[in-house]
Scaffold this motif. Structure first.
Motif, short mmCIF file in Angstrom:
data_model
loop_
_atom_site.label_atom_id
_atom_site.label_comp_id
_atom_site.label_asym_id
_atom_site.label_seq_id
_atom_site.Cartn_x
_atom_site.Cartn_y
_atom_site.Cartn_z
N ILE A 238 0.80 -1.23 0.00
CA ILE A 238 0.00 0.00 0.00
C ILE A 238 0.83 1.27 0.00
O ILE A 238 0.33 2.34 -0.33
CB ILE A 238 -1.00 0.03 1.19
N GLY A 239 2.10 1.19 0.39
CA GLY A 239 2.96 2.37 0.29
C GLY A 239 3.04 3.24 1.52
O GLY A 239 3.66 4.31 1.48
N TYR A 240 2.40 2.85 2.61
CA TYR A 240 2.48 3.57 3.87
C TYR A 240 2.34 2.54 4.99
O TYR A 240 1.85 1.42 4.77
CB TYR A 240 1.42 4.67 3.98
N PRO A 241 2.74 2.87 6.22
CA PRO A 241 2.74 1.88 7.30
C PRO A 241 1.33 1.40 7.65
O PRO A 241 0.38 2.17 7.68
CB PRO A 241 3.37 2.62 8.48
N MET A 242 1.21 0.10 7.93
CA MET A 242 -0.03 -0.49 8.40
C MET A 242 0.22 -1.14 9.76
O MET A 242 1.22 -1.83 9.95
CB MET A 242 -0.54 -1.55 7.42
N THR A 243 -0.69 -0.89 10.70
CA THR A 243 -0.60 -1.48 12.04
C THR A 243 -1.92 -2.16 12.37
O THR A 243 -2.99 -1.62 12.07
CB THR A 243 -0.32 -0.40 13.11
N ILE A 244 -1.85 -3.33 12.96
CA ILE A 244 -3.04 -4.01 13.47
C ILE A 244 -3.20 -3.61 14.93
O ILE A 244 -2.37 -3.95 15.77
CB ILE A 244 -2.90 -5.54 13.33
#
Length: 253
Positions: A238-244
């Motif tokens: 996606i090109g940006y940070p992902m956090t659960i």
């Protein structure tokens, strides 16, 4: 803005996750997006108090998003003398909800006459106290009832200074009601993850300019560590940070 996820489960609490609620802190002022069960206890465990909350913004009238609201109000009223200057705004997406909430407090022997600012809202700017601005954007999670055209479900864009965070609330099964244009360019997107497939969301989220993505309101599969690994792998593109997210997770924009 500092965001704390107080509850990150879906419609049912689990052994490690309460129902949905998020705390916003900005310049010493506190606000809630949704107030699922155990929001009050979560605040107290952070050395914060319900009477410090200056605004509660409810995305839609389902109990996993509203079940903790009466206790937030009861506790806040009980100790109002500690913060007499705070008159919280309680904003609900259904005009009938104000009367029902007041009646529920009354039958529970809560002296709610000091709650002056319970009201309903529709689309547009719904709150602005000079600290944060809240704008609402309709979703299709709750289908419109012709008998209650003013009731619905919403996502919120919260602005503080030059920072913006978008909270999706709950969405439709195909993710088609996600307000992409309103979320695009935000510093963070706090997105539910129970009512649609993560594949359908990824196709749209990859097109957005976002500072970061934080998943909350997790369905049972996404609470399992092995599936979280799969989700992380899926969202590498996606090109940006992902956090659960998890209960107690904090981030700042």
């Amino acid at each position: 803005m500092k965001i704390t996820l107080l509850g990150t489960s879906h419609g049912d609490p689990t052994k490690t996750r309460f129902n949905t609620s998020s705390l916003i802190e900005e310049k010493g002022h506190l606000y809630l997006v949704d107030a699922g069960e155990c929001a009050t206890a979560s605040l107290i465990r952070m050395d914060l108090w319900p009477e410090m909350i200056e605004g509660v913004f409810i995305t839609h009238m389902h109990l996993d998003h509203t079940g903790g609201l009466p206790m937030i109000l009861e506790q806040g009223l009980k100790r109002r003398r500690r913060f007499p200057e705070i008159d919280p705004a309680i904003l609900l997406p259904d005009p009938d909800a104000e009367n029902f909430l007041r009646q529920w407090l009354k039958v529970n022997h809560v002296k709610e006459e000091n709650l002056h600012r319970i009201s309903s809202f529709q689309t547009g700017e719904i709150f602005n106290d000079g600290i944060i601005k809240v704008e609402s954007f309709p979703t299709s999670h709750i289908q419109k009832d012709p008998a209650k055209p003013d009731a619905g479900s919403y996502g919120f864009r919260i602005t503080a200074g030059d920072k913006k965070v978008f909270f999706t609330g709950d969405l439709s099964p195909d993710f088609s009601d996600f307000p992409s244009a309103a979320a695009d360019g935000c510093d963070a997107l706090v997105c539910e993850l129970v009512h649609f497939t993560p594949e359908s969301a990824c196709e749209r989220l990859v097109k957005l300019d976002l500072g970061r993505l934080v998943f909350t309101h997790l369905g049972n599969p996404w609470q399992e560590p092995e599936n979280q690994v799969k989700l992380t792998e899926m969202y590498k593109t996606i090109g940006y940070p992902m956090t659960i997210g998890y209960d107690g997770f904090q981030f700042t924009v």
